[in-house]
Scaffold this motif. Structure first.
Motif, PDB file in Angstrom:
ATOM      1  N   GLU A 160       0.717  -1.065  -0.058  1.00  0.00           N
ATOM      2  CA  GLU A 160       0.127   0.044   0.064  1.00  0.00           C
ATOM      3  C   GLU A 160       0.831   1.098   0.051  1.00  0.00           C
ATOM      4  O   GLU A 160       1.905   1.288   0.793  1.00  0.00           O
ATOM      5  N   ASP A 161       0.571   2.281  -0.752  1.00  0.00           N
ATOM      6  CA  ASP A 161       1.087   3.710  -0.783  1.00  0.00           C
ATOM      7  C   ASP A 161       0.432   4.445   0.205  1.00  0.00           C
ATOM      8  O   ASP A 161      -0.629   4.628   0.737  1.00  0.00           O
ATOM      9  N   GLY A 162       1.584   5.274   0.938  1.00  0.00           N
ATOM     10  CA  GLY A 162       0.865   6.211   1.997  1.00  0.00           C
ATOM     11  C   GLY A 162       0.695   5.928   3.272  1.00  0.00           C
ATOM     12  O   GLY A 162      -0.107   6.573   4.088  1.00  0.00           O
ATOM     13  N   TRP A 163       1.016   4.678   3.411  1.00  0.00           N
ATOM     14  CA  TRP A 163       0.939   4.040   4.985  1.00  0.00           C
ATOM     15  C   TRP A 163       2.150   4.313   5.666  1.00  0.00           C
ATOM     16  O   TRP A 163       3.123   3.791   5.217  1.00  0.00           O
ATOM     17  N   ALA A 164       1.883   5.015   6.799  1.00  0.00           N
ATOM     18  CA  ALA A 164       3.209   5.147   7.887  1.00  0.00           C
ATOM     19  C   ALA A 164       2.969   4.034   9.007  1.00  0.00           C
ATOM     20  O   ALA A 164       2.172   4.348   9.685  1.00  0.00           O
ATOM     21  N   PHE A 165       3.604   2.995   8.780  1.00  0.00           N
ATOM     22  CA  PHE A 165       3.460   1.848  10.005  1.00  0.00           C
ATOM     23  C   PHE A 165       4.561   2.348  10.957  1.00  0.00           C
ATOM     24  O   PHE A 165       5.815   2.260  10.517  1.00  0.00           O
ATOM     25  N   VAL A 166       4.070   2.871  12.171  1.00  0.00           N
ATOM     26  CA  VAL A 166       5.014   3.558  13.128  1.00  0.00           C
ATOM     27  C   VAL A 166       6.401   2.531  13.086  1.00  0.00           C
ATOM     28  O   VAL A 166       7.546   3.339  13.379  1.00  0.00           O
ATOM     29  N   ASN A 167       6.233   1.247  13.626  1.00  0.00           N
ATOM     30  CA  ASN A 167       7.350   0.420  13.936  1.00  0.00           C
ATOM     31  C   ASN A 167       7.545  -0.367  12.894  1.00  0.00           C
ATOM     32  O   ASN A 167       8.483  -1.423  13.275  1.00  0.00           O
ATOM     33  N   VAL A 168       7.390   0.018  11.569  1.00  0.00           N
ATOM     34  CA  VAL A 168       7.708  -0.748  10.395  1.00  0.00           C
ATOM     35  C   VAL A 168       8.643   0.292   9.551  1.00  0.00           C
ATOM     36  O   VAL A 168       9.849   0.539   9.481  1.00  0.00           O
ATOM     37  N   ASN A 169       7.725   0.775   8.625  1.00  0.00           N
ATOM     38  CA  ASN A 169       8.509   1.746   7.577  1.00  0.00           C
ATOM     39  C   ASN A 169       9.134   3.055   8.193  1.00  0.00           C
ATOM     40  O   ASN A 169       9.879   3.601   7.496  1.00  0.00           O
ATOM     41  N   VAL A 170       8.339   3.546   9.292  1.00  0.00           N
ATOM     42  CA  VAL A 170       9.066   4.847   9.720  1.00  0.00           C
ATOM     43  C   VAL A 170       9.717   4.436  11.136  1.00  0.00           C
ATOM     44  O   VAL A 170       9.974   5.473  12.111  1.00  0.00           O
ATOM     45  N   ARG A 171      10.034   3.050  11.268  1.00  0.00           N
ATOM     46  CA  ARG A 171      10.822   2.925  12.521  1.00  0.00           C
ATOM     47  C   ARG A 171      11.927   3.600  13.010  1.00  0.00           C
ATOM     48  O   ARG A 171      12.039   3.972  14.116  1.00  0.00           O
ATOM     49  N   PRO A 172      12.529   3.751  12.102  1.00  0.00           N
ATOM     50  CA  PRO A 172      13.818   4.564  12.572  1.00  0.00           C
ATOM     51  C   PRO A 172      13.641   5.982  13.130  1.00  0.00           C
ATOM     52  O   PRO A 172      14.133   6.530  14.276  1.00  0.00           O
ATOM     53  N   PHE A 173      12.441   6.540  12.858  1.00  0.00           N
ATOM     54  CA  PHE A 173      12.091   7.837  13.389  1.00  0.00           C
ATOM     55  C   PHE A 173      11.147   7.445  14.910  1.00  0.00           C
ATOM     56  O   PHE A 173      11.712   8.109  15.900  1.00  0.00           O
ATOM     57  N   TYR A 174      10.520   6.532  14.833  1.00  0.00           N
ATOM     58  CA  TYR A 174       9.779   6.028  15.996  1.00  0.00           C
ATOM     59  C   TYR A 174      10.760   5.902  17.059  1.00  0.00           C
ATOM     60  O   TYR A 174      10.398   6.174  18.150  1.00  0.00           O
ATOM     61  N   ALA A 175      11.742   4.963  16.703  1.00  0.00           N
ATOM     62  CA  ALA A 175      12.645   4.499  17.832  1.00  0.00           C
ATOM     63  C   ALA A 175      13.170   5.525  18.491  1.00  0.00           C
ATOM     64  O   ALA A 175      13.533   5.544  19.705  1.00  0.00           O
ATOM     65  N   GLU A 176      13.578   6.759  17.694  1.00  0.00           N
ATOM     66  CA  GLU A 176      14.246   7.943  18.464  1.00  0.00           C
ATOM     67  C   GLU A 176      13.413   8.347  19.739  1.00  0.00           C
ATOM     68  O   GLU A 176      14.038   8.903  20.530  1.00  0.00           O
ATOM     69  N   GLY A 177      12.273   8.239  19.548  1.00  0.00           N
ATOM     70  CA  GLY A 177      11.161   8.617  20.907  1.00  0.00           C
ATOM     71  C   GLY A 177      11.718   8.044  21.961  1.00  0.00           C
ATOM     72  O   GLY A 177      11.610   8.824  23.127  1.00  0.00           O
ATOM     73  N   SER A 178      12.322   6.915  22.182  1.00  0.00           N
ATOM     74  CA  SER A 178      12.610   6.160  23.278  1.00  0.00           C
ATOM     75  C   SER A 178      13.799   7.157  24.109  1.00  0.00           C
ATOM     76  O   SER A 178      14.090   6.841  25.142  1.00  0.00           O
ATOM     77  N   LYS A 179      14.592   7.786  23.201  1.00  0.00           N
ATOM     78  CA  LYS A 179      15.751   8.472  23.910  1.00  0.00           C
ATOM     79  C   LYS A 179      15.409   9.439  24.934  1.00  0.00           C
ATOM     80  O   LYS A 179      15.888   9.850  25.759  1.00  0.00           O
ATOM     81  N   THR A 180      14.059  10.053  24.559  1.00  0.00           N
ATOM     82  CA  THR A 180      13.620  10.850  25.570  1.00  0.00           C
ATOM     83  C   THR A 180      13.551  10.396  27.033  1.00  0.00           C
ATOM     84  O   THR A 180      13.563  11.144  28.089  1.00  0.00           O
ATOM     85  N   LEU A 181      13.296   8.959  27.290  1.00  0.00           N
ATOM     86  CA  LEU A 181      13.370   8.572  28.622  1.00  0.00           C
ATOM     87  C   LEU A 181      14.685   8.607  29.238  1.00  0.00           C
ATOM     88  O   LEU A 181      14.955   9.063  30.344  1.00  0.00           O
TER      89      LEU A 181
END
Ligand SMILES: *Cc1c(COP(=O)(O)O)cnc(C)c1O
Ligand SMILES: [Zn+2]
Length: 425
Positions: free
Chosen positions: A212-233
């Motif tokens: 599918e086009d235009g789907w952002a799966f947070v922990n799949v295809n945008v995972r590098p961006f998602y994962a950075e959020g844990s740094k805030t802990l």
């Protein structure tokens, strides 16, 4: 211009200047090959996982302290635009770091803190990662915001998407706890229960992401961006300790992303001169019914042998953890460990944390506190060092785990004599 590149130009909107803050690209964790920032998550050379790389500006403690009381106070260190606060989001983070003297006394520790992420907007640490993924989805012009989830992630995606006004679709294993299902379905019409375990759901999501086009799966295809959020802990723990690092920290492990990013956050703070360098031992916590990383640690393996999860700690039930090998590296390098405990020990630890500190954690937090207890008792963890334990989620989402353990001490008639006869206190 070839036919192919003109179609791409037509379907992929141009990303605006500064869309990803000070992030400069994506680099492969295995071979170092770099790629442009975008919805990519595997290296085109070796299929290794991709990570965000930055050109950080000079950041001061004062600048951070002047920021909002949420994760955006660290926006200069995240792949988000400078005007992130103007886009509707749930503003997660800056949760309490509580000194836990009662629990410390119970366990025989000299100094203990609980980082309590159960108070995030949807009551788990997942709001942090989802806020970063949402920013990426928005900047990339995604039409659908989606995820495969063990429960908490679905809650966070559904809520964040509702607030942002973007269509959400969340996929969960059909055997999840009812509170976690309701906590997603309340925010989205598109909760999809899949007959299978998390690893099956994750595979399905990767397939949909590819089709599918235009789907952002947070922990799949945008995972590098998602994962950075844990740094805030990690950033918050250091700031709340008065801009210092703890001696040791215990972190739950599902995919292993959070643990690797807390470690990364500590290293970044040292590099940026925001905290003094010192050794920090990092410990990972799993439930025995899904403990592939702990097993590999015990056996001295360099690879993870996937397992079929069977535990009440469902938010940690990932049998084939993507970042498992990096967790092994970090825990070994820092002098920490990865350990696991039984479901009964998880239940007991939930009650222990509640009775000593007034914090009701879910099964993931029970796992973390229970592993801390086990590590102290077995002499693996030094009780004299300053310790932080992360509570990643709220007990109201996993009530069933403890309903048989706690309850009324007595059921009595509404008379003083009945109270006396019951002999409760
Ligand atoms: C997802 C989750 C974790 C672990 O996250 P990973 O980054 O995948 O290791 C821990 N605790 C709770 C409550 C979670 O929902
Ligand atoms: Zn590579």
């Amino acid at each position: 211009m070839t036919a192919q590149s003109s179609t791409q130009a037509a379907t992929r909107p141009v990303v605006r200047e500064g869309a990803f803050g000070h992030a400069t690209g994506l680099a492969c964790r295995e071979c170092g090959a770099t790629q442009e920032l975008g919805p990519h998550y595997v290296c085109s050379e070796c299929f290794g996982p991709l990570e965000i790389v930055y050109d950080f500006p000079a950041v001061t403690r004062e600048q951070i302290e002047a920021g909002p009381a949420n994760i955006w106070r660290y926006k200069a260190l995240l792949p988000v635009p400078d005007d992130i606060e103007t886009s509707p989001n749930l503003e997660p983070g800056f949760t309490r770091l509580l000194r836990a003297d009662n629990l410390a006394a119970e366990l025989g520790l000299s100094r203990l803190w609980v980082k309590d992420d159960s108070t995030n907007p949807t009551n788990s640490f997942k709001d942090r990662v989802v806020a970063c993924a949402l920013s990426a989805a928005r900047e990339l012009g995604s039409k659908v915001f989606a995820c495969p989830s063990t429960g908490n992630l679905a809650n966070a995606v559904a809520a964040a998407g509702a607030r942002a006004g973007i269509k959400t679709v969340v996929f969960i294993p059909s055997n999840l706890e009812t509170p976690k299902k309701v906590n997603s379905a309340i925010y989205t019409e598109n909760l999809v229960a899949v007959d299978g375990n998390y690893d099956d759901v994750n595979k399905l999501a990767s397939e949909i992401a590819g089709e599918e086009d235009g789907w952002a799966f947070v922990n799949v295809n945008v995972r590098p961006f998602y994962a950075e959020g844990s740094k805030t802990l990690g950033y918050e723990i250091a700031e709340q300790l008065g801009w210092r690092l703890p001696d040791q920290i215990v972190i739950p492990v599902a995919s292993g992303s959070q643990l690797t990013k807390v470690h990364k956050a500590f290293r970044e703070l040292v590099k940026l001169g925001l905290v003094e360098d010192k050794p920090v031992k990092i410990y990972g916590a799993q439930a025995t019914g899904c403990s592939p990383v702990s097993e590999a640690f015990r056996q001295g393996w360099d690879a993870i042998k996937p397992v079929r999860p069977d535990t009440i700690a469902k938010s940690l039930a990932i049998g084939n953890p993507a970042d498992g090998i990096y967790v092994l590296d970090i825990c070994r390098e820092t002098g920490g460990a990865v350990a696991d405990i039984s479901d009964d020990e998880v239940r007991d630890a939930i009650v222990l944390l509640a009775r000593t500190e007034g914090i009701f954690t879910e099964t993931a937090g029970g796992t973390t506190v229970g592993v801390l207890k086990k590590l102290v008792e077995s002499g693996v963890l030094d009780p004299e060092l300053e310790t932080v334990v992360i509570n990643t989620g709220h007990g109201l989402k996993t009530l069933d785990a403890v309903t048989d353990l706690v309850g009324p001490a007595a059921t009595i008639a509404p008379t003083y004599q009945a109270f006396v006869d019951a002999d409760i206190v």
